[in-house]
Design a protein around this motif. Structure first.
Motif, PDB file in Angstrom:
ATOM      1  N   VAL A   1       0.848  -1.192   0.000  1.00 57.89           N
ATOM      2  CA  VAL A   1       0.000   0.000   0.000  1.00 57.89           C
ATOM      3  C   VAL A   1       0.887   1.248   0.000  1.00 57.89           C
ATOM      4  N   ALA A   2       1.948   1.193   0.816  1.00 56.13           N
ATOM      5  CA  ALA A   2       2.869   2.342   0.848  1.00 56.13           C
ATOM      6  C   ALA A   2       3.535   2.524  -0.517  1.00 56.13           C
ATOM      7  N   GLU A   3       3.906   1.424  -1.157  1.00 59.04           N
ATOM      8  CA  GLU A   3       4.552   1.522  -2.483  1.00 59.04           C
ATOM      9  C   GLU A   3       3.570   2.047  -3.528  1.00 59.04           C
ATOM     10  N   TYR A   4       2.320   1.631  -3.405  1.00 52.32           N
ATOM     11  CA  TYR A   4       1.298   2.125  -4.333  1.00 52.32           C
ATOM     12  C   TYR A   4       1.283   3.655  -4.308  1.00 52.32           C
ATOM     13  N   HIS A   5       1.309   4.234  -3.094  1.00 46.74           N
ATOM     14  CA  HIS A   5       1.291   5.704  -2.999  1.00 46.74           C
ATOM     15  C   HIS A   5       2.613   6.305  -3.477  1.00 46.74           C
ATOM     16  N   LYS A   6       3.698   5.641  -3.090  1.00 50.62           N
ATOM     17  CA  LYS A   6       5.022   6.180  -3.430  1.00 50.62           C
ATOM     18  C   LYS A   6       5.222   6.246  -4.953  1.00 50.62           C
ATOM     19  N   TYR A   7       4.792   5.209  -5.655  1.00 50.16           N
ATOM     20  CA  TYR A   7       5.080   5.138  -7.093  1.00 50.16           C
ATOM     21  C   TYR A   7       3.913   5.557  -7.979  1.00 50.16           C
ATOM     22  N   TYR A   8       2.800   5.982  -7.370  1.00 46.19           N
ATOM     23  CA  TYR A   8       1.587   6.239  -8.165  1.00 46.19           C
ATOM     24  C   TYR A   8       1.861   7.202  -9.324  1.00 46.19           C
ATOM     25  N   ASP A   9       2.446   8.352  -9.007  1.00 43.42           N
ATOM     26  CA  ASP A   9       2.646   9.355 -10.063  1.00 43.42           C
ATOM     27  C   ASP A   9       3.622   8.860 -11.122  1.00 43.42           C
ATOM     28  N   LEU A  10       4.668   8.184 -10.663  1.00 45.00           N
ATOM     29  CA  LEU A  10       5.670   7.679 -11.606  1.00 45.00           C
ATOM     30  C   LEU A  10       5.031   6.688 -12.585  1.00 45.00           C
ATOM     31  N   ILE A  11       4.216   5.784 -12.064  1.00 48.08           N
ATOM     32  CA  ILE A  11       3.605   4.768 -12.929  1.00 48.08           C
ATOM     33  C   ILE A  11       2.500   5.373 -13.791  1.00 48.08           C
ATOM     34  N   HIS A  12       1.718   6.261 -13.217  1.00 49.97           N
ATOM     35  CA  HIS A  12       0.564   6.775 -13.963  1.00 49.97           C
ATOM     36  C   HIS A  12       0.919   7.914 -14.911  1.00 49.97           C
ATOM     37  N   ALA A  13       1.973   8.667 -14.578  1.00 53.54           N
ATOM     38  CA  ALA A  13       2.327   9.778 -15.476  1.00 53.54           C
ATOM     39  C   ALA A  13       3.632   9.525 -16.206  1.00 53.54           C
ATOM     40  N   GLY A  14       4.334   8.461 -15.841  1.00 53.02           N
ATOM     41  CA  GLY A  14       5.637   8.202 -16.456  1.00 53.02           C
ATOM     42  C   GLY A  14       5.507   7.482 -17.792  1.00 53.02           C
ATOM     43  N   SER A  15       6.674   7.216 -18.389  1.00 57.15           N
ATOM     44  CA  SER A  15       6.691   6.529 -19.693  1.00 57.15           C
ATOM     45  C   SER A  15       7.107   5.083 -19.481  1.00 57.15           C
ATOM     46  N   LEU A  16       6.416   4.185 -20.157  1.00 52.48           N
ATOM     47  CA  LEU A  16       6.691   2.754 -20.023  1.00 52.48           C
ATOM     48  C   LEU A  16       7.780   2.318 -21.006  1.00 52.48           C
ATOM     49  N   TYR A  17       8.725   1.549 -20.507  1.00 55.79           N
ATOM     50  CA  TYR A  17       9.711   0.876 -21.367  1.00 55.79           C
ATOM     51  C   TYR A  17       9.610  -0.619 -21.103  1.00 55.79           C
ATOM     52  N   ARG A  18       9.260  -1.382 -22.142  1.00 54.43           N
ATOM     53  CA  ARG A  18       9.242  -2.845 -22.002  1.00 54.43           C
ATOM     54  C   ARG A  18      10.682  -3.318 -22.246  1.00 54.43           C
ATOM     55  N   LEU A  19      11.353  -3.749 -21.195  1.00 53.59           N
ATOM     56  CA  LEU A  19      12.788  -4.040 -21.323  1.00 53.59           C
ATOM     57  C   LEU A  19      13.037  -5.470 -21.802  1.00 53.59           C
ATOM     58  N   ILE A  20      12.322  -6.419 -21.209  1.00 51.87           N
ATOM     59  CA  ILE A  20      12.403  -7.813 -21.688  1.00 51.87           C
ATOM     60  C   ILE A  20      10.977  -8.338 -21.730  1.00 51.87           C
ATOM     61  N   CYS A  21      10.542  -8.704 -22.922  1.00 52.25           N
ATOM     62  CA  CYS A  21       9.122  -9.059 -23.108  1.00 52.25           C
ATOM     63  C   CYS A  21       8.924 -10.564 -23.051  1.00 52.25           C
ATOM     64  N   PRO A  22       7.758 -10.991 -22.567  1.00 56.83           N
ATOM     65  CA  PRO A  22       7.517 -12.434 -22.476  1.00 56.83           C
ATOM     66  C   PRO A  22       7.507 -13.120 -23.843  1.00 56.83           C
ATOM     67  N   TRP A  23       7.228 -12.370 -24.915  1.00 56.96           N
ATOM     68  CA  TRP A  23       7.234 -13.021 -26.225  1.00 56.96           C
ATOM     69  C   TRP A  23       8.658 -13.201 -26.753  1.00 56.96           C
ATOM     70  N   ASP A  24       9.655 -12.595 -26.065  1.00 59.41           N
ATOM     71  CA  ASP A  24      11.044 -12.766 -26.488  1.00 59.41           C
ATOM     72  C   ASP A  24      11.826 -13.659 -25.537  1.00 59.41           C
TER      73      ASP A  24
END
Ligand code: DGJ
Length: 721
Positions: A614-637
């Motif tokens: 729960v604490a991590e949810y609050h800590k990272y909320y803005d980063l995850i919701h407003a940040g940019s996603l990078y798929r570094l290693i994908c399950p299809w690879d």
């Protein structure tokens, strides 16, 4: 961003920050797609565009024999006039012919974006952020007018397109195909990427080389479906996550759709997108119009990751609306996997009490609170409280008095054969007169194409939401549509049923969020069976899948992320046994976080982990919701390990998550990060180690020692000094 008409060359050029889309108007009034791709300074592309010499088999307009629709890159191709590839429009005229021929009439360019009443669409309240081009075309014989409507945005490499078709003649015509977009590309050097799936395994990545002929995906299930998502990409054969040219196609619609690519005899590629023509037909009386749903096109020269980030910011900025667009969503606990149908007031209050201690912010009461419903055999349509089971007033008061929000489940477009609603209105279910309607999950589909049905359902929902204080609604949809027909539609309009059904759903959801603007609406369809941009215009989040196993969730969430941002993906920690709670939490953080378990059954240790999450949810909320996603290693690879990261827009912070699916013995494991500022120095939280962004991206980190065992996860939080 700009849209410019070059009168001398008769070209119209639409520029986004990094892409150009160029149209040409040929003398005969043929509208051609001259170019779509990386931004160009030029607009005189007539000489560069591919226009093959006519073969003797290719028909031409006798006045313009230098031009044949058989080979030209047609912008909105029609049926029967010498273009033998898949067409976007086919109109059956009053004379019985389906030959359709559109020619350019005029165009206009203006700032802002027109509304699309009744249909979900991209929007902005600030007209200076986008510009629109409308091109009027007309078929001289049927007198059908097509207005092609394009919008470009100032901060997004997106081009949206839809078409308004109007019968300007004096005889009724029938639209047999009315797709939303077409792109013709000069080569076939692409892979087609689509997202297939099924219940519990939605949006699985699939990549195949284009071949001559037709290929693609569609849904005729009445909803966008688990089977195929209304999304596709054409990626250069060697394109990767971070490299290469990629076109992305997404359709803002929740019903039957097609995305179809055709490689022709010249090895050039056409890709069309729109409402699936199977079972479709729309009568247009004189003066009537039909508006196609909106198609969204993205081009990125930075691989699949680049394409996804464009979709994410476009949908976060221009599709999601209402209070919850920017407001932090409550961390919820849902009763479904915790209790299924087996609950009463006290049990739910006990969930809320324990949830409150853990830091959870909302209790959602799922299926089973209405009619006489204790299993899935009955009561859909009877949206009144089962008072034998539940004191709803006491429940909501208790939950609110603890400081938690309260949410409730509905499945408004369904009706159980065993329900009061069905007994009083048997003709309200979707059915073909004289045929027994099929059941799916023991239920029929309710005919929401009918205004009287919608009125009844809305007033039932209203009687609960108007009486009690409800903060959230989960809107479910648990079967596909067969025997598609409405008792109110005359035979000649039977082809309108599926689309009218979808419009009915949109009207209901729009009414709900308009009358209750503070309500948080979450869509669902047996998990992610209607996870599409259409639904996102009404609900800012959608339940991604009924499969909450974190390892299975990896391919589902990675696939979903091709087109959809983290802010819309419902992701919950459940009691499933496959991995420990840390991995479950780390995977669910990539979404609208929540729990789906009986909190009273958690051990002391597990409760401790939940509090940390729960604490991590609050800590990272803005980063995850407003940040940019990078798929570094994908399950299809990679079958052994997956990794992804969120990087803040200013690149000062990143969260990297890695999940070890299966341990490989004696394997050195190096992870190269992406999206950081090369010159910045990042400190890894908790270790004190500092590295340049360049080192983290180009040399990578040796993570061989992290998350050593099958199913373990690991997070790195990086902060730039
Ligand atoms: C299907 C949904 O995906 C589940 O989360 C749950 O709401 C059930 N329906 C309830 O019937």
């Amino acid at each position: 961003m700009s849209i410019v008409y070059n009168e001398k060359n008769r070209t119209i050029k639409l520029d986004t920050p990094n892409t150009s889309y160029v149209l040409g108007i040929h003398n005969g009034g043929f509208l051609i797609n001259l170019y779509y791709g990386r931004r160009l300074p030029d607009d005189n592309l007539w000489n560069l565009s591919f226009r093959h010499t006519n073969a003797s088999f290719s028909p031409s307009d006798p006045e313009y024999t230098d031009f044949s629709t058989d080979v030209a890159p047609m912008e909105y191709p029609t049926n029967g006039r010498g273009d033998f590839r898949v067409s976007a429009l086919s109109v059956r005229g009053a004379d019985g012919s389906s030959t359709t021929d559109l020619r350019y009439v005029s165009h206009s360019i203006f700032s802002g974006k027109p509304d699309m009443p009744g249909l979900p669409h991209l929007y902005t309240d600030d007209d200076s952020l986008c510009e629109t081009l409308e091109i009027i075309m007309k078929d001289p014989l049927t007198e059908v007018e097509a207005v092609l409507i394009y919008t470009v945005f100032s901060d997004c490499d997106v081009i949206s397109k839809h078409v308004r078709l109007t019968n300007r003649g004096n005889r009724t015509v029938r639209l047999e195909r009315a797709l939303s977009s077409c792109i013709d590309l000069p080569t076939m050097n692409y892979n087609l990427i689509t997202l297939w799936g099924r219940h519990n395994k939605e949006r699985q990545f699939e990549r195949r080389p284009l071949a001559h002929g037709l290929q693609g995906i569609h849904s005729k299930r009445g909803s966008s479906s688990h089977s195929h998502n209304p999304f596709a990409a054409l990626a250069e054969k060697d394109a990767t996550e971070s490299y290469g040219n990629v076109y992305g196609f997404s359709f803002i619609y929740s019903g039957n759709f097609t995305i179809c690519a055709e490689v022709d005899h010249n090895s050039s590629t056409r890709i069309v997108m729109g409402i699936d023509p199977t079972d479709f037909g729309w009568m247009l009386a004189p003066g009537e119009s039909f508006v196609t749903p909106e198609a969204v096109h993205v081009f990125s020269s930075e691989g699949l990751g680049g394409m996804s980030r464009i979709f994410h910011s476009c949908y976060d900025s221009y599709l999601i609306r209402g209070r919850w667009k920017n407001e932090k969503r409550p961390l919820l606990i849902n009763s479904w996997e915790a209790a299924y149908f087996d609950f009463d007031t006290d049990k739910l209050i006990s969930f809320a009490e324990r949830a409150k201690e853990l830091g959870i912010e909302m209790l959602v009461m799922d299926d089973g609170w209405f009619g006489k419903r204790n299993d899935d055999t009955n009561s859909l349509g009877d949206w009144f409280v089962n008072e034998k089971k539940l004191d709803l007033g006491r429940l909501i008061d208790s939950v609110h008095s603890m400081g938690l929000k309260f949410g409730i489940w509905y499945e408004p477009e369904m009706i159980s054969p065993d329900s009061e609603l069905y007994r009083s209105h048997p003709d309200w279910c979707v059915h073909v007169e004289g045929r027994k309607p099929s059941v799916g999950r023991r239920q029929y589909v309710l005919d929401v194409s009918r205004p009287d049905v919608r009125e009844n359902i809305f007033s039932q929902i209203n009687s609960i939401l108007g009486k009690y204080s409800v903060d959230y609604v989960k809107w479910d949809f648990n079967r596909n549509i067969s025997e598609a027909a409405s008792a109110l539609l005359p035979p000649e309009k039977s082809g309108e049923f599926f689309h009218r059904f979808v419009l009915g759903t949109y009207e209901l959801q729009n009414r709900l969020i308009s009358e209750y603007p503070d309500l948080l609406l979450e869509n669902c369809s047996g998990g992610g069976g209607r996870f599409d941009p259409g639904m996102l215009n009404y609900s800012p989040q959608i339940w991604t899948s009924d499969n909450t196993d974190p390892i299975e969730r990896l391919s589902i969430q990675f696939g979903t992320s091709l087109c959809y941002p983290a802010s819309v993906m419902g992701a919950h920690v459940s009691a499933c046994r496959r991995t420990g709670y840390r991995t479950k939490g780390d995977v669910a953080l990539w979404g609208t976080f929540g729990y789906e378990l009986d909190p009273n059954k958690l051990t002391e240790d597990e409760q401790g982990i939940v509090k940390e999450q729960v604490a991590e949810y609050h800590k990272y909320y803005d980063l995850i919701h407003a940040g940019s996603l990078y798929r570094l290693i994908c399950p299809w690879d990679n079958a052994f390990v997956c990794a992804w990261s969120f990087v803040s827009k200013d690149k000062r912070e990143a969260l990297v998550t890695l999940v070890r699916i299966r341990k490989e013995e004696n394997k050195i494991f190096h992870l190269m990060l992406e999206g950081l500022a090369p010159e910045a120095v990042y400190t890894i939280e908790g270790t004190g180690e500092s590295y340049s962004g360049a080192l983290l991206m180009y040399a990578g980190l040796d993570l061989s020692h992290c998350a050593q065992n099958d199913g373990e996860s690991f997070k790195l939080h990086l902060i730039a000094e």
